[in-house]
Design a protein around this motif. Structure first.
Motif, PDB file in Angstrom:
ATOM      1  N   SER A   3       0.862  -1.175   0.000  1.00 32.08           N
ATOM      2  CA  SER A   3       0.000   0.000   0.000  1.00 32.08           C
ATOM      3  C   SER A   3       0.905   1.234   0.000  1.00 32.08           C
ATOM      4  N   PRO A   4       0.348   2.440  -0.178  1.00 29.94           N
ATOM      5  CA  PRO A   4       1.207   3.625  -0.226  1.00 29.94           C
ATOM      6  C   PRO A   4       2.145   3.705   0.978  1.00 29.94           C
ATOM      7  N   THR A   5       3.432   3.877   0.694  1.00 30.72           N
ATOM      8  CA  THR A   5       4.483   3.852   1.710  1.00 30.72           C
ATOM      9  C   THR A   5       5.475   4.970   1.409  1.00 30.72           C
ATOM     10  N   LEU A   6       5.795   5.774   2.409  1.00 29.91           N
ATOM     11  CA  LEU A   6       6.736   6.868   2.192  1.00 29.91           C
ATOM     12  C   LEU A   6       8.161   6.371   2.402  1.00 29.91           C
ATOM     13  N   LEU A   7       8.930   6.357   1.331  1.00 31.64           N
ATOM     14  CA  LEU A   7      10.307   5.885   1.367  1.00 31.64           C
ATOM     15  C   LEU A   7      11.249   7.036   1.688  1.00 31.64           C
ATOM     16  N   LEU A   8      12.267   6.745   2.473  1.00 31.46           N
ATOM     17  CA  LEU A   8      13.264   7.736   2.881  1.00 31.46           C
ATOM     18  C   LEU A   8      14.654   7.207   2.569  1.00 31.46           C
ATOM     19  N   ASP A   9      15.393   7.958   1.750  1.00 35.72           N
ATOM     20  CA  ASP A   9      16.782   7.612   1.442  1.00 35.72           C
ATOM     21  C   ASP A   9      17.678   8.297   2.459  1.00 35.72           C
ATOM     22  N   GLU A  10      18.187   7.529   3.424  1.00 37.22           N
ATOM     23  CA  GLU A  10      18.985   8.103   4.505  1.00 37.22           C
ATOM     24  C   GLU A  10      20.230   8.807   3.972  1.00 37.22           C
ATOM     25  N   ASN A  11      20.857   8.250   2.951  1.00 40.43           N
ATOM     26  CA  ASN A  11      22.085   8.847   2.428  1.00 40.43           C
ATOM     27  C   ASN A  11      21.831  10.234   1.843  1.00 40.43           C
ATOM     28  N   ILE A  12      20.728  10.378   1.091  1.00 43.30           N
ATOM     29  CA  ILE A  12      20.405  11.689   0.520  1.00 43.30           C
ATOM     30  C   ILE A  12      20.052  12.673   1.631  1.00 43.30           C
ATOM     31  N   CYS A  13      19.258  12.213   2.594  1.00 41.08           N
ATOM     32  CA  CYS A  13      18.857  13.072   3.715  1.00 41.08           C
ATOM     33  C   CYS A  13      20.081  13.571   4.485  1.00 41.08           C
ATOM     34  N   ARG A  14      20.990  12.662   4.801  1.00 41.05           N
ATOM     35  CA  ARG A  14      22.209  13.050   5.521  1.00 41.05           C
ATOM     36  C   ARG A  14      23.047  14.035   4.696  1.00 41.05           C
ATOM     37  N   ALA A  15      23.141  13.804   3.398  1.00 45.14           N
ATOM     38  CA  ALA A  15      23.916  14.697   2.541  1.00 45.14           C
ATOM     39  C   ALA A  15      23.314  16.105   2.533  1.00 45.14           C
ATOM     40  N   ASN A  16      21.977  16.192   2.536  1.00 46.57           N
ATOM     41  CA  ASN A  16      21.316  17.495   2.571  1.00 46.57           C
ATOM     42  C   ASN A  16      21.589  18.226   3.885  1.00 46.57           C
TER      43      ASN A  16
END
Length: 368
Positions: free
Chosen positions: A9-22
């Motif tokens: 079902s709809p699931t919000l995916l989070l890319d930890e590497n991109i988040c940390r880089a930001n």
């Protein structure tokens, strides 16, 4: 097991590497400008992401409500600032938080300042919010009478301590000349600092908006920055020039439930209750509620030929598909949608899944 195998079902995916880089990139920008980064956690709203932020030297955070401040308190933050004109009906809740957590609020009128003086049980800090052109909220930058009335009321209590001036130039979201807006903001805060720093030598000035903080390099003598959306970014920020689409750290994974080949349209389970209803409209009036990315074991890729969410209702979404997507899609597949506004999408979804299949908390979610 792949994270993809967990999605039904709809699931919000989070890319930890991109988040940390930001986070790292914004922390480095703040350091280059001798500023303190105090991120606004209205976007992430997560203890776990807060722990990631601490890895980059972040020690204070901003909240948008007393409820969010309650959620963030007790997590080791040196201070939590509520960047919303304080609601005096919530003074009892503020007192409860302030008993164990350093906290500050935002004032824009004398009435609220007086109620705080009369009812505070523990010391708190306060910023005076300044309006230098946005027009949403705040004390007009030239209204020294009101500024000084608030400061005079605060002096009557040893519990209401002035920290400085806060300015949110929110018109950077819809006015194209961000440098001009920032010149206006810099000048306003510098003038106030010069006027009041003799009486309040420790006062600081803080600015908080992601488009400006992402684009600008000249912050003048502003002491602190408090952007929020930068931890994830989104299509709106990409359209404003604050990031590339590759910097967007979240996407909504959605199941494909039907395909209309004659119309080149794909029906997905994913609508307003998942993405909210923020929209981008191009020069031809075409609406874009999110853009398709292709999911894989390691995250997602942005296709060369664009497919986008042309319309959404409560649970439904209709994708206008490229020829490439139509040639490869089938019912039961899972697509990714980059959100127009990641703050609202995260708030709607209430939790995240990382690319290794782990759940990450959100203030509005079941985990809390």
């Amino acid at each position: 097991m792949s994270y993809l195998d967990q999605i039904t079902s709809p699931t919000l995916l989070l890319d930890e590497n991109i988040c940390r880089a930001n986070i790292k990139k914004m922390a480095e920008k703040a350091a280059r400008n001798n500023m303190k980064l105090v991120p606004h956690f209205k976007t992430a709203q997560s203890h776990e992401i807060g722990n990631w932020a601490k890895d980059y030297g972040i020690t204070e955070v901003t909240a948008s409500s007393i409820k969010m401040a309650e959620y963030l308190s007790g997590q080791g933050w040196e201070n939590i600032h509520i960047a919303f004109p304080f609601n005096p009906l919530e003074i009892p809740k503020l007192n409860k938080i302030a008993a164990n957590q350093s906290i500050s609020v935002q004032l824009i009128n004398a009435k609220t300042a007086k109620m705080l003086v009369d009812q505070l049980e523990h010391p708190i800090g306060f910023f005076i919010e300044i309006d230098a052109g946005y027009g949403r909220t705040g004390v007009e930058v030239s209204d020294f009478g009101l500024i000084e009335e608030i400061l005079l009321i605060a002096k009557k209590s040893d519990k209401l301590n002035f920290k400085g001036f806060y300015l949110h130039p929110g018109h950077t979201y819809y006015m194209p000349d961000i440098p001009a807006i920032y010149e206006q903001s810099r000048n306003a805060l510098s003038m106030l600092k010069n006027k009041y720093s003799t009486e309040y030598p420790k006062l600081v000035t803080r600015i908080g908006d992601t488009p400006g903080c992402a684009v600008m390099e000249d912050f003048g003598d502003i002491d602190e920055m408090g952007p929020g959306n930068f931890v994830f970014y989104d299509l709106m920020q990409a359209a404003l020039g604050g990031c590339d689409k590759e910097d967007i750290a979240v996407c909504l994974a959605v199941p494909v439930v039907d395909i209309k080949k004659d119309r080149k349209e794909i029906l997905i389970h994913g609508g307003g209750v998942h993405l909210a209803k923020d929209v981008l409209v191009d020069e031809n009036g075409v609406k874009n509620f999110g853009e398709v990315v292709y999911l894989n074991e390691h995250g997602w890729t942005i296709p060369e030929s664009r497919s986008f969410l042309k319309s959404i209702s409560q649970e439904h979404g209709i994708i206008k598909a490229s020829d490439e997507l139509m040639a490869n899609i089938k019912v039961g597949d899972i697509l990714g949608i980059l959100p127009v506004h990641s703050c609202m999408t995260a708030d709607a979804m209430g939790e995240y899944m990382t690319l290794d299949g782990k759940k990450v908390d959100h203030a509005e979610g079941i985990a809390h």
